[in-house]
Design an enzyme around this catalytic site. Structure first.
Site, PDB file in Angstrom:
ATOM      1  CE1 TYR A  17       0.909   0.573   4.472  1.00 39.20           C
ATOM      2  CE2 TYR A  17       0.371  -1.763   4.306  1.00 39.20           C
ATOM      3  CZ  TYR A  17       0.938  -0.706   4.998  1.00 39.20           C
ATOM      4  OH  TYR A  17       1.542  -0.931   6.211  1.00 39.20           O
ATOM      5  N   GLY A  18       2.125   1.171  -0.066  1.00 34.63           N
ATOM      6  CA  GLY A  18       2.966   2.371  -0.019  1.00 34.63           C
ATOM      7  C   GLY A  18       4.078   2.317  -1.034  1.00 34.63           C
ATOM      8  CB  THR A  19       7.723   2.897  -0.683  1.00 37.82           C
ATOM      9  OG1 THR A  19       8.089   1.892   0.263  1.00 37.82           O
ATOM     10  CG2 THR A  19       7.483   4.231   0.005  1.00 37.82           C
ATOM     11  CG  LEU A  20       7.099  -2.663  -0.740  1.00 40.88           C
ATOM     12  CD1 LEU A  20       6.668  -3.559   0.415  1.00 40.88           C
ATOM     13  CD2 LEU A  20       8.259  -3.288  -1.502  1.00 40.88           C
ATOM     14  CD  GLU A  87       7.352  -3.186   4.730  1.00 41.79           C
ATOM     15  OE1 GLU A  87       7.669  -2.198   5.438  1.00 41.79           O
ATOM     16  OE2 GLU A  87       6.718  -3.051   3.674  1.00 41.79           O
TER      17      GLU A  87
END
Length: 158
Positions: A17-20, A87
């Site tokens: 949901y972000g930088t991935l 993570e």
């Protein structure tokens, strides 16, 4: 279902949901060449906070926009290890965790529920975010930070 039980039931896709997400800096670093399928998805029962610089999902009423990522056969174990390292997930309930990897249902692009790994803020991080964090009301990292380009914003971790 515990993480071990979920892993034993098969190789779960990942909800990112972000930088991935595709087009984001950590997608290129961690996922490029390791995914068989990527599609838009939504996680219900969570909200998003700015880290700052990268997002955290926290379980709460709401929704988070992201993508469902399926590993190429044969790449799953390596991909799982790479994402756990990124993570800062050291194992279920480890007090050093920054994120907790949890199996949850997410909604695929066509609305079908799919069980997937989701990295949520670890409990201590989630408490801090709830107390002092910046809520991303729309639950969409891209809408919040704008399109990625190396000259537009830094390539954050997480």
């Amino acid at each position: 279902m515990s993480a071990g039980a979920a892993e034993g039931a098969g190789q779960l896709p990942f909800f990112v949901y972000g930088t991935l997400r595709p087009g984001e800096p950590n997608h290129d670093l961690c996922l490029r060449g390791r995914t068989a399928h990527e599609e838009p998805a939504r996680l219900e029962g969570a909200v998003m906070y700015d880290g700052p610089g990268y997002p955290y999902a926290v379980e709460a009423p709401g929704g988070v926009v992201g993508d469902l990522i399926t590993a190429i056969p044969g790449e799953y174990g390596e991909l799982l290890a790479v994402l756990d390292e990124l993570e800062e997930y050291f194992g279920a309930g480890d007090p050093a965790n920054v994120y907790e990897r949890v199996a949850r249902e997410v909604l695929s692009a066509d609305g079908t529920p799919v069980r997937a790994w989701v990295y949520f803020a670890a409990p201590r991080v989630g408490r801090e975010l709830r107390a002092r964090g910046r809520l991303i009301a729309e639950g969409d990292w891209r809408a919040y930070v704008g399109p990625y380009s190396p000259t537009h914003r830094d390539a954050p971790a997480g």
